[in-house]
Scaffold this motif. Structure first.
Motif, PDB file in Angstrom:
ATOM      1  N   ASN A 242      -9.342  26.690  -3.365  1.00 31.86           N
ATOM      2  CA  ASN A 242      -8.042  26.710  -2.701  1.00 31.86           C
ATOM      3  C   ASN A 242      -8.133  26.237  -1.253  1.00 31.86           C
ATOM      4  OD1 ASN A 242      -6.677  27.613  -4.964  1.00 31.86           O
ATOM      5  ND2 ASN A 242      -6.767  29.770  -4.385  1.00 31.86           N
ATOM      6  N   MET A 243      -9.139  26.745  -0.542  1.00 30.19           N
ATOM      7  CA  MET A 243      -9.290  26.369   0.861  1.00 30.19           C
ATOM      8  C   MET A 243      -9.634  24.887   0.998  1.00 30.19           C
ATOM      9  SD  MET A 243      -8.625  28.925   2.862  1.00 30.19           S
ATOM     10  CE  MET A 243      -9.484  28.575   4.402  1.00 30.19           C
ATOM     11  N   ASP A 244     -10.489  24.394   0.126  1.00 26.81           N
ATOM     12  CA  ASP A 244     -10.873  22.991   0.172  1.00 26.81           C
ATOM     13  C   ASP A 244      -9.660  22.100  -0.113  1.00 26.81           C
ATOM     14  OD1 ASP A 244     -12.616  20.783   0.389  1.00 26.81           O
ATOM     15  OD2 ASP A 244     -12.971  20.772  -1.770  1.00 26.81           O
ATOM     16  N   ARG A 245      -8.867  22.483  -1.095  1.00 24.64           N
ATOM     17  CA  ARG A 245      -7.672  21.709  -1.412  1.00 24.64           C
ATOM     18  C   ARG A 245      -6.676  21.750  -0.254  1.00 24.64           C
ATOM     19  NH1 ARG A 245      -6.635  24.015  -5.675  1.00 24.64           N
ATOM     20  NH2 ARG A 245      -5.087  25.541  -5.028  1.00 24.64           N
ATOM     21  N   GLY A 246      -6.491  22.930   0.337  1.00 24.46           N
ATOM     22  CA  GLY A 246      -5.530  23.077   1.419  1.00 24.46           C
ATOM     23  C   GLY A 246      -5.900  22.274   2.649  1.00 24.46           C
ATOM     24  N   PHE A 247      -7.145  22.356   3.075  1.00 20.62           N
ATOM     25  CA  PHE A 247      -7.551  21.628   4.278  1.00 20.62           C
ATOM     26  C   PHE A 247      -7.675  20.131   4.007  1.00 20.62           C
ATOM     27  CE2 PHE A 247      -8.013  25.741   6.030  1.00 20.62           C
ATOM     28  CZ  PHE A 247      -7.882  25.563   7.394  1.00 20.62           C
TER      29      PHE A 247
ATOM     30  N   SER B 293      -8.082  20.944  28.554  1.00 20.90           N
ATOM     31  CA  SER B 293      -7.111  21.506  27.635  1.00 20.90           C
ATOM     32  C   SER B 293      -7.140  20.782  26.302  1.00 20.90           C
ATOM     33  CB  SER B 293      -5.710  21.425  28.258  1.00 20.90           C
ATOM     34  OG  SER B 293      -5.406  20.077  28.599  1.00 20.90           O
ATOM     35  N   CYS B 294      -6.392  21.319  25.367  1.00 20.54           N
ATOM     36  CA  CYS B 294      -6.325  20.784  24.016  1.00 20.54           C
ATOM     37  C   CYS B 294      -4.985  20.090  23.813  1.00 20.54           C
ATOM     38  CB  CYS B 294      -6.490  21.932  23.021  1.00 20.54           C
ATOM     39  SG  CYS B 294      -6.095  21.513  21.311  1.00 20.54           S
ATOM     40  N   THR B 295      -5.016  18.860  23.338  1.00 22.89           N
ATOM     41  CA  THR B 295      -3.806  18.101  23.051  1.00 22.89           C
ATOM     42  C   THR B 295      -3.567  18.071  21.542  1.00 22.89           C
ATOM     43  OG1 THR B 295      -4.997  16.017  22.809  1.00 22.89           O
ATOM     44  CG2 THR B 295      -4.274  16.629  25.038  1.00 22.89           C
ATOM     45  N   ALA B 296      -2.474  17.450  21.133  1.00 22.16           N
ATOM     46  CA  ALA B 296      -2.198  17.299  19.706  1.00 22.16           C
ATOM     47  C   ALA B 296      -3.318  16.537  19.016  1.00 22.16           C
ATOM     48  CB  ALA B 296      -0.864  16.578  19.519  1.00 22.16           C
ATOM     49  N   GLU B 297      -3.811  15.503  19.678  1.00 18.24           N
ATOM     50  CA  GLU B 297      -4.872  14.689  19.084  1.00 18.24           C
ATOM     51  C   GLU B 297      -6.167  15.463  18.917  1.00 18.24           C
ATOM     52  OE1 GLU B 297      -2.899  13.764  21.560  1.00 18.24           O
ATOM     53  OE2 GLU B 297      -1.702  12.235  20.528  1.00 18.24           O
ATOM     54  N   THR B 298      -6.519  16.268  19.917  1.00 16.35           N
ATOM     55  CA  THR B 298      -7.779  17.005  19.805  1.00 16.35           C
ATOM     56  C   THR B 298      -7.664  18.154  18.812  1.00 16.35           C
ATOM     57  OG1 THR B 298      -7.155  18.193  21.839  1.00 16.35           O
ATOM     58  CG2 THR B 298      -8.708  16.377  22.054  1.00 16.35           C
ATOM     59  N   LEU B 299      -6.472  18.760  18.694  1.00 20.83           N
ATOM     60  CA  LEU B 299      -6.292  19.792  17.676  1.00 20.83           C
ATOM     61  C   LEU B 299      -6.360  19.182  16.286  1.00 20.83           C
ATOM     62  CD1 LEU B 299      -5.770  22.625  16.750  1.00 20.83           C
ATOM     63  CD2 LEU B 299      -3.316  22.295  17.187  1.00 20.83           C
ATOM     64  N   ALA B 300      -5.784  18.000  16.125  1.00 14.51           N
ATOM     65  CA  ALA B 300      -5.880  17.314  14.840  1.00 14.51           C
ATOM     66  C   ALA B 300      -7.334  17.011  14.493  1.00 14.51           C
ATOM     67  CB  ALA B 300      -5.054  16.022  14.872  1.00 14.51           C
ATOM     68  N   ALA B 301      -8.105  16.590  15.489  1.00 13.43           N
ATOM     69  CA  ALA B 301      -9.527  16.314  15.256  1.00 13.43           C
ATOM     70  C   ALA B 301     -10.273  17.585  14.864  1.00 13.43           C
ATOM     71  CB  ALA B 301     -10.143  15.694  16.504  1.00 13.43           C
ATOM     72  N   ALA B 302      -9.914  18.705  15.479  1.00 16.07           N
ATOM     73  CA  ALA B 302     -10.551  19.975  15.141  1.00 16.07           C
ATOM     74  C   ALA B 302     -10.226  20.390  13.711  1.00 16.07           C
ATOM     75  CB  ALA B 302     -10.101  21.059  16.125  1.00 16.07           C
ATOM     76  N   LEU B 303      -9.005  20.141  13.273  1.00 17.05           N
ATOM     77  CA  LEU B 303      -8.628  20.459  11.894  1.00 17.05           C
ATOM     78  C   LEU B 303      -9.383  19.575  10.907  1.00 17.05           C
ATOM     79  CD1 LEU B 303      -4.799  21.012  12.341  1.00 17.05           C
ATOM     80  CD2 LEU B 303      -6.444  22.718  11.540  1.00 17.05           C
ATOM     81  N   ARG B 304      -9.600  18.329  11.279  1.00 18.69           N
ATOM     82  CA  ARG B 304     -10.409  17.454  10.420  1.00 18.69           C
ATOM     83  C   ARG B 304     -11.847  17.978  10.314  1.00 18.69           C
ATOM     84  NH1 ARG B 304      -7.958  12.525   9.417  1.00 18.69           N
ATOM     85  NH2 ARG B 304      -6.136  12.034  10.707  1.00 18.69           N
TER      86      ARG B 304
END
Length: 213
Positions: A47-52, A8-19
């Motif tokens: 815009n996308m680069d700034r947002g992420f 499963s996906c945890t908060a930490e792994t979702l954060a890593a995916a966003l990075r």
């Protein structure tokens, strides 16, 4: 975002995916700028680069405790930092996903699929776009359908199926006449150009899929 069946996906792994997604968007910033320059106002990549990038900065401060809270952080950051249509649309997608995730400490495959469906519905509610309008929806609709078909698999398999479908959906916008946004003003002249929002959607889903592996 570990992806083997049963994981499963945890908060930490979702954060890593966003990075990881932020890095992919940064890598493709110029491509997205060029796509938008052809049929829009050339600001989608910036815009996308700034947002992420702002999402990464927010995550550097603190990682929220649940996947829903991570998704909500992404949503509020994109809405506040990204101009044009991308901020409200992507922000709504993450916000609707966060609501669907609820207070779950971990996200399994079926809940991920529900969150993806909620994200799509949020984008459509916000942007009023349907399939064939040559928007990000043309990447999201097949992506969510593919994810639903793969819902019995692991997270990596679900996201890979979604990313493959999103790639094809984005390619399909090349032959469409846009019916939404600035590109719609060009009419037939916009044919032959991929929608930048559909492309960024495909890039994000591919980044999430690779992170899940």
């Amino acid at each position: 975002m570990r992806g083997a069946k049963g994981e499963s996906c945890t908060a930490e792994t979702l954060a890593a995916a966003l990075r990881a997604a932020a890095a992919v968007i940064a890598e493709h910033r110029a491509e997205l700028v060029d796509l938008d320059r052809a049929i829009g106002d050339a600001d989608h990549g910036e815009n996308m680069d700034r947002g992420f990038g702002a999402i990464v900065s927010a995550l550097d401060t603190a990682t929220p405790e649940t996947p829903a809270a991570v998704a909500k952080l992404a949503a509020t950051t994109l809405i506040s930092k990204v101009g044009g249509a991308a901020g409200p649309l992507y922000g709504t997608a993450f916000l609707r996903a966060s609501v669907k995730l609820g207070d779950a400490a971990e996200v399994d495959g079926p809940l991920l699929v529900e969150a993806l469906r909620a994200a799509l519905e949020g984008v459509q509610a916000r942007g009023k776009a349907v399939g064939g309008d040559a928007t990000m929806v043309d990447a999201l609709i097949p992506a969510v359908s593919a994810a639903e078909e793969a819902s019995g698999s692991g997270i990596a398999e679900i996201l890979s199926a979604a990313a493959d479908a999103a790639d094809k959906g984005a390619e399909s916008t090349v032959e469409l006449v846009p019916r939404k946004g600035r590109a719609s003003y060009l009419g037939e002249r916009a044919k032959g150009h991929m929608d930048p929002g559909a492309r960024s959607t495909a890039l994000l889903l591919r980044a999430f899929a690779e992170a899940a592996k």
